[in-house]
Design a protein around this motif. Structure first.
Motif, PDB file in Angstrom:
ATOM      1  N   UNK A 138       0.837  -1.205   0.000  1.00  0.00           N
ATOM      2  CA  UNK A 138       0.000   0.000   0.000  1.00  0.00           C
ATOM      3  C   UNK A 138       0.871   1.254   0.000  1.00  0.00           C
ATOM      4  N   UNK A 139       1.936   1.262   0.801  1.00  0.00           N
ATOM      5  CA  UNK A 139       2.855   2.400   0.826  1.00  0.00           C
ATOM      6  C   UNK A 139       3.518   2.593  -0.536  1.00  0.00           C
ATOM      7  N   UNK A 140       3.933   1.510  -1.158  1.00  0.00           N
ATOM      8  CA  UNK A 140       4.555   1.594  -2.478  1.00  0.00           C
ATOM      9  C   UNK A 140       3.617   2.259  -3.476  1.00  0.00           C
ATOM     10  N   UNK A 141       2.356   1.881  -3.460  1.00  0.00           N
ATOM     11  CA  UNK A 141       1.379   2.458  -4.382  1.00  0.00           C
ATOM     12  C   UNK A 141       1.162   3.942  -4.098  1.00  0.00           C
ATOM     13  N   UNK A 142       1.054   4.314  -2.825  1.00  0.00           N
ATOM     14  CA  UNK A 142       0.852   5.719  -2.472  1.00  0.00           C
ATOM     15  C   UNK A 142       2.066   6.560  -2.864  1.00  0.00           C
ATOM     16  N   UNK A 143       3.266   6.036  -2.635  1.00  0.00           N
ATOM     17  CA  UNK A 143       4.480   6.765  -3.027  1.00  0.00           C
ATOM     18  C   UNK A 143       4.587   6.884  -4.544  1.00  0.00           C
ATOM     19  N   UNK A 144       4.270   5.809  -5.262  1.00  0.00           N
ATOM     20  CA  UNK A 144       4.319   5.862  -6.726  1.00  0.00           C
ATOM     21  C   UNK A 144       3.365   6.919  -7.256  1.00  0.00           C
ATOM     22  N   UNK A 145       2.182   7.039  -6.647  1.00  0.00           N
ATOM     23  CA  UNK A 145       1.240   8.083  -7.061  1.00  0.00           C
ATOM     24  C   UNK A 145       1.801   9.471  -6.785  1.00  0.00           C
ATOM     25  N   UNK A 146       2.450   9.649  -5.636  1.00  0.00           N
ATOM     26  CA  UNK A 146       3.049  10.949  -5.322  1.00  0.00           C
ATOM     27  C   UNK A 146       4.145  11.307  -6.316  1.00  0.00           C
ATOM     28  N   UNK A 191      -4.623  -0.004  -2.427  1.00  0.00           N
ATOM     29  CA  UNK A 191      -4.526   0.553  -1.081  1.00  0.00           C
ATOM     30  C   UNK A 191      -5.815   0.264  -0.311  1.00  0.00           C
ATOM     31  N   UNK A 192      -6.949   0.484  -0.947  1.00  0.00           N
ATOM     32  CA  UNK A 192      -8.236   0.241  -0.294  1.00  0.00           C
ATOM     33  C   UNK A 192      -8.391  -1.232   0.092  1.00  0.00           C
ATOM     34  N   UNK A 193      -7.906  -2.143  -0.748  1.00  0.00           N
ATOM     35  CA  UNK A 193      -8.024  -3.579  -0.454  1.00  0.00           C
ATOM     36  C   UNK A 193      -7.080  -4.024   0.668  1.00  0.00           C
ATOM     37  N   UNK A 194      -5.922  -3.396   0.776  1.00  0.00           N
ATOM     38  CA  UNK A 194      -4.910  -3.845   1.722  1.00  0.00           C
ATOM     39  C   UNK A 194      -5.002  -3.196   3.096  1.00  0.00           C
ATOM     40  N   UNK A 195      -5.648  -2.039   3.188  1.00  0.00           N
ATOM     41  CA  UNK A 195      -5.738  -1.315   4.455  1.00  0.00           C
ATOM     42  C   UNK A 195      -7.147  -1.431   5.028  1.00  0.00           C
ATOM     43  N   UNK A 196      -7.259  -1.127   6.310  1.00  0.00           N
ATOM     44  CA  UNK A 196      -8.572  -1.171   6.961  1.00  0.00           C
ATOM     45  C   UNK A 196      -9.377   0.097   6.705  1.00  0.00           C
TER      46      UNK A 196
END
Length: 147
Positions: A43-51, A110-115
């Motif tokens: 999830x962090x990887x995806x958020x950083x890639x978007x940034x 991110x939505x699938x992996x986080x609460x």
């Protein structure tokens, strides 16, 4: 037990694995279950890639920084990725991406992996904040779990 860290990273692709490895190392040291650590690192990887891709005023990688902050607090981990891009005029719709899509799957993952997931604009000067959290599970004899 409560720990947190914050990174200010250049908006370059090479910064993404750095943030991921730091998170994985901190979670392993704290004794977080490896499956939970893996979910949060993806999830962090995806958020950083978007940034990196969308989070600045100029062409990708040419200007700006973004910030990653992680909080491990008791039974929960919260991660925030904040960029300096234009932000959203409307919150993004998170729709499932096609299986063969090469782009557009990050927020869905991110939505699938986080609460819990929140995506919004940074107050003030603009930019986007992607925050997500997940309940933690601990390994047996985790060294940093509060008694």
């Amino acid at each position: 037990m409560s720990i947190w860290w914050s990174l200010h990273l250049r908006r370059e692709a090479a910064s993404v694995p750095l943030a991921r490895r730091l998170l994985l190392g901190a979670m392993e040291t704290a004794g977080v279950d490896p499956d939970i650590s893996y979910d949060l690192s993806v999830a962090l990887t995806e958020a950083c890639a978007n940034a990196v891709e969308h989070g600045g005023g100029g062409a990708r990688g040419t200007s700006g920084v973004y910030r990653v902050t992680a909080y491990l607090d008791g039974e929960r981990c919260r991660i925030e990725v904040t960029d300096s891009g234009p932000g959203f005029t409307h919150p993004p719709a998170i729709r499932p991406a096609r299986v063969d899509a090469e782009h557009g799957r990050g927020l869905c993952l991110i939505r699938e992996l986080a609460d819990h997931v929140h995506i919004g604009n940074k107050p003030g000067r603009g930019g986007t904040v992607v925050s997500f959290d997940k309940m933690l599970k601990w390994t047996k004899d985790a060294p940093l779990v509060a008694v």
